[in-house]
Design a protein around this motif. Sequence first.
Motif, PDB file in Angstrom:
ATOM      1  N   VAL A  33       7.546  -3.581  -3.896  1.00 43.49           N
ATOM      2  CA  VAL A  33       8.100  -5.015  -3.948  1.00 43.49           C
ATOM      3  C   VAL A  33       7.337  -6.813  -3.485  1.00 43.49           C
ATOM      4  N   PHE A  34       6.938  -6.009  -2.066  1.00 41.30           N
ATOM      5  CA  PHE A  34       6.202  -7.498  -2.004  1.00 41.30           C
ATOM      6  C   PHE A  34       4.999  -7.421  -2.036  1.00 41.30           C
ATOM      7  N   SER A  35       4.417  -6.776  -2.802  1.00 44.52           N
ATOM      8  CA  SER A  35       2.731  -6.595  -4.222  1.00 44.52           C
ATOM      9  C   SER A  35       3.583  -7.291  -5.076  1.00 44.52           C
ATOM     10  N   ALA A  49      -7.049 -10.750  -2.077  1.00 44.07           N
ATOM     11  CA  ALA A  49      -8.263 -10.989  -0.982  1.00 44.07           C
ATOM     12  C   ALA A  49      -7.230 -10.408   0.218  1.00 44.07           C
ATOM     13  N   ILE A  50      -6.093 -11.303   0.416  1.00 43.33           N
ATOM     14  CA  ILE A  50      -4.969 -10.918   0.875  1.00 43.33           C
ATOM     15  C   ILE A  50      -4.663  -9.562   1.706  1.00 43.33           C
ATOM     16  N   ALA A  51      -4.340  -9.050   0.569  1.00 43.93           N
ATOM     17  CA  ALA A  51      -3.671  -7.365   0.878  1.00 43.93           C
ATOM     18  C   ALA A  51      -5.070  -6.493   1.999  1.00 43.93           C
ATOM     19  N   PHE A  52      -5.997  -6.743   0.682  1.00 40.93           N
ATOM     20  CA  PHE A  52      -7.649  -6.303   1.376  1.00 40.93           C
ATOM     21  C   PHE A  52      -7.818  -6.267   2.883  1.00 40.93           C
ATOM     22  N   ILE A  53      -7.954  -7.584   2.753  1.00 40.90           N
ATOM     23  CA  ILE A  53      -8.051  -8.468   4.645  1.00 40.90           C
ATOM     24  C   ILE A  53      -7.191  -7.327   5.465  1.00 40.90           C
ATOM     25  N   GLY A  54      -6.132  -7.324   5.039  1.00 41.94           N
ATOM     26  CA  GLY A  54      -4.856  -7.222   6.308  1.00 41.94           C
ATOM     27  C   GLY A  54      -5.068  -5.532   6.285  1.00 41.94           C
ATOM     28  N   LEU A  55      -5.082  -4.788   5.246  1.00 36.34           N
ATOM     29  CA  LEU A  55      -5.965  -3.286   5.259  1.00 36.34           C
ATOM     30  C   LEU A  55      -6.632  -3.322   6.113  1.00 36.34           C
ATOM     31  N   ILE A  56      -7.788  -3.936   6.663  1.00 37.64           N
ATOM     32  CA  ILE A  56      -9.030  -3.793   7.254  1.00 37.64           C
ATOM     33  C   ILE A  56      -8.557  -3.945   8.112  1.00 37.64           C
ATOM     34  N   MET A  86      -1.345  -2.875  -5.711  1.00 33.41           N
ATOM     35  CA  MET A  86      -1.876  -3.239  -6.352  1.00 33.41           C
ATOM     36  C   MET A  86      -3.340  -3.272  -7.024  1.00 33.41           C
ATOM     37  N   ALA A  87      -4.172  -1.460  -6.869  1.00 34.50           N
ATOM     38  CA  ALA A  87      -5.243  -1.486  -6.916  1.00 34.50           C
ATOM     39  C   ALA A  87      -4.617  -0.670  -8.534  1.00 34.50           C
ATOM     40  N   ALA A  88      -3.560   0.361  -8.630  1.00 41.12           N
ATOM     41  CA  ALA A  88      -2.767   0.463  -9.090  1.00 41.12           C
ATOM     42  C   ALA A  88      -2.933  -0.002 -10.357  1.00 41.12           C
ATOM     43  N   ASP A  89      -1.821  -1.303 -10.159  1.00 39.22           N
ATOM     44  CA  ASP A  89      -1.323  -2.472 -11.016  1.00 39.22           C
ATOM     45  C   ASP A  89      -2.647  -3.254 -11.229  1.00 39.22           C
TER      46      ASP A  89
END
Length: 260
Positions: A33-35, A49-56, A86-89
């Motif tokens: 839901v947050f995605s 981009a924010i999600a990717f940076i957070g993951l890294i 996000m990747a799946a969506d």
Amino acid sequence: MNKSLSVNMFTKVPEITVYFWITKILTTGMGEVFSDYLVNNMNPVLAVAIAFIGLIVSLVLQFRADRYVAWIYWLVVVMVSIFGTMAADFIHVIVGIPYIVSTSFFAIVLAAIFIFWYATQKTLSIHSIYTRFREMLYWAAVLGTFALGTAAGDMMASTMKLGYFSAGVVFAVLLAIPAVGYWLFKFNEIFAFWFAYIMTRPVGASFSDWTSAKHGGLGLGEGPVSLTLGIVIVLLVGYLTITRKDINEEAAALEVRKRA
């Protein structure tokens, strides 16, 4: 990091207890839901981009730690959940690939990860995550399970027209199979774990979508549901940090003696 440390790390994952499964399901729901909240309330490219940076960032923290640290581990899981969604969506919404195709694709990718992991390490046990290479394989598999679970959940709810709640019930039944099988029929422990791990994603995602969605759900909203689940996760991880109920104290003490 020196060679001796890289091959003699503390185990980097928690003990598999009921707390593990509760936290896992909560993180999958929160990530789903947050995605959606981020993508729907800001520029989608910026959100990704924010999600990717957070993951890294979370992965860097995890790899720099030399043992399991509850808040770091579950931060990675949350970020994997958000980015995996996000990747799946992205594959379905932006590229236009049907859910059944993306689900099949992620299933093949995950199978390839497991095959490579077993071929190089001769085990898929999470209790063996004490080398840097195995830790990389573990998180690759985790990311694969989240992407697969997201696509499978959306396929069941949308393509097969079950809706979020019914899809959640179906996956909850599937989630019970490895638990009952391991308990009553002596299923292989590693097979049962990864089967259940994959199923927790669509269970958490389906029910969180159901509670947040205006159409086909309770309509509580992505923001409030994300915030509520986030607070519960923080409280639960805090409880685990204080009580250490997700740590095998005997094994940890043995590791300390080995490295003394």
